[in-house]
Design a protein around this motif. Structure first.
Motif, PDB file in Angstrom:
ATOM      1  N   ALA A   1      -3.579  24.538 -23.404  1.00  0.00           N
ATOM      2  CA  ALA A   1      -3.067  25.903 -23.269  1.00  0.00           C
ATOM      3  C   ALA A   1      -3.398  26.722 -24.509  1.00  0.00           C
ATOM      4  O   ALA A   1      -3.943  27.836 -24.419  1.00  0.00           O
ATOM      5  N   ALA A   2      -3.087  26.162 -25.683  1.00  0.00           N
ATOM      6  CA  ALA A   2      -3.319  26.886 -26.933  1.00  0.00           C
ATOM      7  C   ALA A   2      -4.795  27.189 -27.139  1.00  0.00           C
ATOM      8  O   ALA A   2      -5.163  28.300 -27.544  1.00  0.00           O
ATOM      9  N   LYS A   3      -5.656  26.226 -26.846  1.00  0.00           N
ATOM     10  CA  LYS A   3      -7.097  26.414 -27.017  1.00  0.00           C
ATOM     11  C   LYS A   3      -7.652  27.438 -26.014  1.00  0.00           C
ATOM     12  O   LYS A   3      -8.685  28.067 -26.263  1.00  0.00           O
ATOM     13  N   SER A   4      -6.950  27.587 -24.904  1.00  0.00           N
ATOM     14  CA  SER A   4      -7.409  28.493 -23.853  1.00  0.00           C
ATOM     15  C   SER A   4      -6.803  29.885 -23.959  1.00  0.00           C
ATOM     16  O   SER A   4      -7.005  30.728 -23.079  1.00  0.00           O
ATOM     17  N   GLY A   5      -6.014  30.109 -25.012  1.00  0.00           N
ATOM     18  CA  GLY A   5      -5.449  31.426 -25.234  1.00  0.00           C
ATOM     19  C   GLY A   5      -4.095  31.655 -24.590  1.00  0.00           C
ATOM     20  O   GLY A   5      -3.633  32.801 -24.487  1.00  0.00           O
ATOM     21  N   ILE A   6      -3.437  30.562 -24.147  1.00  0.00           N
ATOM     22  CA  ILE A   6      -2.093  30.673 -23.560  1.00  0.00           C
ATOM     23  C   ILE A   6      -1.110  30.006 -24.507  1.00  0.00           C
ATOM     24  O   ILE A   6      -1.276  28.840 -24.880  1.00  0.00           O
ATOM     25  N   SER A   7      -0.086  30.735 -24.912  1.00  0.00           N
ATOM     26  CA  SER A   7       0.908  30.160 -25.799  1.00  0.00           C
ATOM     27  C   SER A   7       1.612  28.986 -25.125  1.00  0.00           C
ATOM     28  O   SER A   7       1.968  29.073 -23.943  1.00  0.00           O
ATOM     29  N   PRO A   8       1.854  27.867 -25.844  1.00  0.00           N
ATOM     30  CA  PRO A   8       2.663  26.777 -25.286  1.00  0.00           C
ATOM     31  C   PRO A   8       4.046  27.240 -24.844  1.00  0.00           C
ATOM     32  O   PRO A   8       4.646  26.633 -23.960  1.00  0.00           O
ATOM     33  N   VAL A   9       4.547  28.316 -25.463  1.00  0.00           N
ATOM     34  CA  VAL A   9       5.840  28.862 -25.032  1.00  0.00           C
ATOM     35  C   VAL A   9       5.725  29.422 -23.617  1.00  0.00           C
ATOM     36  O   VAL A   9       6.591  29.199 -22.767  1.00  0.00           O
ATOM     37  N   THR A  10       4.642  30.136 -23.349  1.00  0.00           N
ATOM     38  CA  THR A  10       4.408  30.651 -21.997  1.00  0.00           C
ATOM     39  C   THR A  10       4.228  29.504 -21.009  1.00  0.00           C
ATOM     40  O   THR A  10       4.765  29.543 -19.888  1.00  0.00           O
ATOM     41  N   PHE A  11       3.481  28.494 -21.423  1.00  0.00           N
ATOM     42  CA  PHE A  11       3.294  27.296 -20.594  1.00  0.00           C
ATOM     43  C   PHE A  11       4.651  26.701 -20.221  1.00  0.00           C
ATOM     44  O   PHE A  11       4.925  26.411 -19.051  1.00  0.00           O
ATOM     45  N   ARG A  12       5.538  26.560 -21.211  1.00  0.00           N
ATOM     46  CA  ARG A  12       6.873  26.014 -20.953  1.00  0.00           C
ATOM     47  C   ARG A  12       7.663  26.912 -19.999  1.00  0.00           C
ATOM     48  O   ARG A  12       8.303  26.428 -19.061  1.00  0.00           O
ATOM     49  N   ASP A  13       7.635  28.208 -20.244  1.00  0.00           N
ATOM     50  CA  ASP A  13       8.461  29.130 -19.466  1.00  0.00           C
ATOM     51  C   ASP A  13       8.029  29.194 -18.002  1.00  0.00           C
ATOM     52  O   ASP A  13       8.853  29.468 -17.117  1.00  0.00           O
ATOM     53  N   VAL A  14       6.748  28.936 -17.744  1.00  0.00           N
ATOM     54  CA  VAL A  14       6.262  28.941 -16.364  1.00  0.00           C
ATOM     55  C   VAL A  14       6.539  27.599 -15.680  1.00  0.00           C
ATOM     56  O   VAL A  14       7.018  27.547 -14.541  1.00  0.00           O
ATOM     57  N   ILE A  15       6.253  26.510 -16.377  1.00  0.00           N
ATOM     58  CA  ILE A  15       6.385  25.189 -15.761  1.00  0.00           C
ATOM     59  C   ILE A  15       7.836  24.745 -15.652  1.00  0.00           C
ATOM     60  O   ILE A  15       8.243  24.140 -14.654  1.00  0.00           O
ATOM     61  N   GLY A  16       8.661  25.042 -16.665  1.00  0.00           N
ATOM     62  CA  GLY A  16      10.031  24.558 -16.707  1.00  0.00           C
ATOM     63  C   GLY A  16      10.838  24.808 -15.446  1.00  0.00           C
ATOM     64  O   GLY A  16      11.447  23.886 -14.906  1.00  0.00           O
ATOM     65  N   PRO A  17      10.874  26.059 -14.926  1.00  0.00           N
ATOM     66  CA  PRO A  17      11.677  26.341 -13.729  1.00  0.00           C
ATOM     67  C   PRO A  17      11.000  25.923 -12.426  1.00  0.00           C
ATOM     68  O   PRO A  17      11.616  26.005 -11.363  1.00  0.00           O
ATOM     69  N   SER A  18       9.742  25.509 -12.507  1.00  0.00           N
ATOM     70  CA  SER A  18       8.999  25.182 -11.292  1.00  0.00           C
ATOM     71  C   SER A  18       9.317  23.761 -10.826  1.00  0.00           C
ATOM     72  O   SER A  18      10.066  23.021 -11.467  1.00  0.00           O
ATOM     73  N   ARG A  19       8.707  23.351  -9.721  1.00  0.00           N
ATOM     74  CA  ARG A  19       8.886  21.989  -9.214  1.00  0.00           C
ATOM     75  C   ARG A  19       8.333  20.948 -10.171  1.00  0.00           C
ATOM     76  O   ARG A  19       8.655  19.763 -10.060  1.00  0.00           O
ATOM     77  N   LEU A  20       7.497  21.364 -11.117  1.00  0.00           N
ATOM     78  CA  LEU A  20       6.930  20.426 -12.080  1.00  0.00           C
ATOM     79  C   LEU A  20       7.801  20.250 -13.313  1.00  0.00           C
ATOM     80  O   LEU A  20       7.509  19.421 -14.169  1.00  0.00           O
ATOM     81  N   GLY A  21       8.865  21.022 -13.415  1.00  0.00           N
ATOM     82  CA  GLY A  21       9.774  20.883 -14.544  1.00  0.00           C
ATOM     83  C   GLY A  21      10.658  19.657 -14.403  1.00  0.00           C
ATOM     84  O   GLY A  21      10.801  19.082 -13.326  1.00  0.00           O
TER      85      GLY A  21
END
Length: 307
Positions: free
Chosen positions: A196-216
């Motif tokens: 995520a970080a290398k691709s320009g997406i903050s790990p915080v954003t990664f967490r905020d999207v994945i956490g509430p999803s079925r993958l959290g």
């Protein structure tokens, strides 16, 4: 065995302290044996526990003994040593091993102890030191049904969920399956955070999207709590311990004749962290080591690209 059995507890560290505390709260007389850290020992003695000089002395005075250590060699030592449990064991003693251990060692010890009239039970743990203090751990128990009925009230002091998996040995096998998932998830989350970080997406954003999803999941939340908030106490389980568990998983797969590509891949990240001197780091800190392998300083990434 008396109506209210006398309980022993060997290993009062991160998990053991809370478990032992809750046994005392359950009204049981308790003997304890710790290691070099006096803080949890003194804490429990202050609550009414009695400190044993050796596992042998504990076996001479207790009806049920818990073991909560780091690995199978340590368990074998406290059982077989010159001042070990078998040196003082009486017929009818029950030993409950809550360590995440090698099932092969477990089965060998169970047979050996049965020759001395001692019943060996495996009851490894799920969840964290927080739940240990709350008396809400998960217990995966391997023993016969009659033994399970005897020990259930004691385990109920420190567990919120108690499952009898099957005969002795199956508890440790179930726990290894659980920790296989944990180790693989940790490696996956660490790698995904770096990607995520290398691709320009903050790990915080990664967490905020994945956490509430079925993958959290709860594991995802505590892992990413360290990644994103740098909370070193989010999940207090060491890389060294989970690396050991992954080695046991690989051995279990070999014994079962099962291919284990995922477990082998996850193990390499943990082995690398140990090799560079990070064995004592907690599991979520694996994210920092994987980040460095990819030319990243994760703390700096979070400081610059966090919310």
């Amino acid at each position: 065995m008396s109506e209210k059995p006398v309980i022993g507890f060997i290993g009062v560290g991160y998990m053991g302290h809370g478990m032992a505390k809750n046994i005392l709260k359950g009204g049981y007389k308790l003997w304890i044996k710790g290691r070099s850290n006096r803080a949890p020992i003194d804490s429990l003695v202050g609550m009414g526990a009695q400190e044993a000089a050796s596992p042998k002395e504990m076996a001479e005075n207790c009806d049920i003994i818990h073991i909560c250590l780091s690995n199978s060699p340590q368990v074998e030592a406290v059982i077989r040593g010159p001042d070990g449990i078998l040196a003082g064991a009486r017929k009818g003693l029950i030993v409950i091993d809550t360590t995440t251990a090698d099932p092969t060692s477990t089965m060998t010890l169970a047979a050996e102890m049965a020759e001395h009239g001692v019943t060996f039970v495996d009851a490894p743990l799920g969840r964290t030191p927080k739940e240990a203090e709350e008396g809400m751990l998960d217990a995966m128990v391997g023993c016969d049904e009659d033994v399970f009925a005897t020990i259930h009230p004691v385990i109920d002091c420190w567990a919120g969920s108690i499952s009898r998996i099957g005969p002795v040995g199956t508890g440790h096998k179930m726990k290894l399956l659980m920790n296989f998932l944990g180790g693989a998830y940790a490696a996956l989350y660490a790698e995904a955070s770096s990607l995520a970080a290398k691709s320009g997406i903050s790990p915080v954003t990664f967490r905020d999207v994945i956490g509430p999803s079925r993958l959290g999941s709860g594991f995802f939340n505590t892992f990413m709590q360290y990644v994103c908030e740098r909370d070193e106490n989010a999940h207090k389980f060491t890389i060294e311990n989970l690396s050991k568990d992954l080695r046991y998983v690989n051995a279990m797969a070999t014994d079962a004749g099962v291919m284990n590509v995922m477990a082998s891949a996850a193990r390499h990240y943990f082995t690398h962290a140990e090799a560079i001197g990070a064995a004592g780091d907690f599991v979520p800190m694996l994210s920092d080591h994987v980040a460095r392998l990819n030319g990243l300083d994760m703390a700096a990434v979070i400081a610059k690209h966090g919310k």
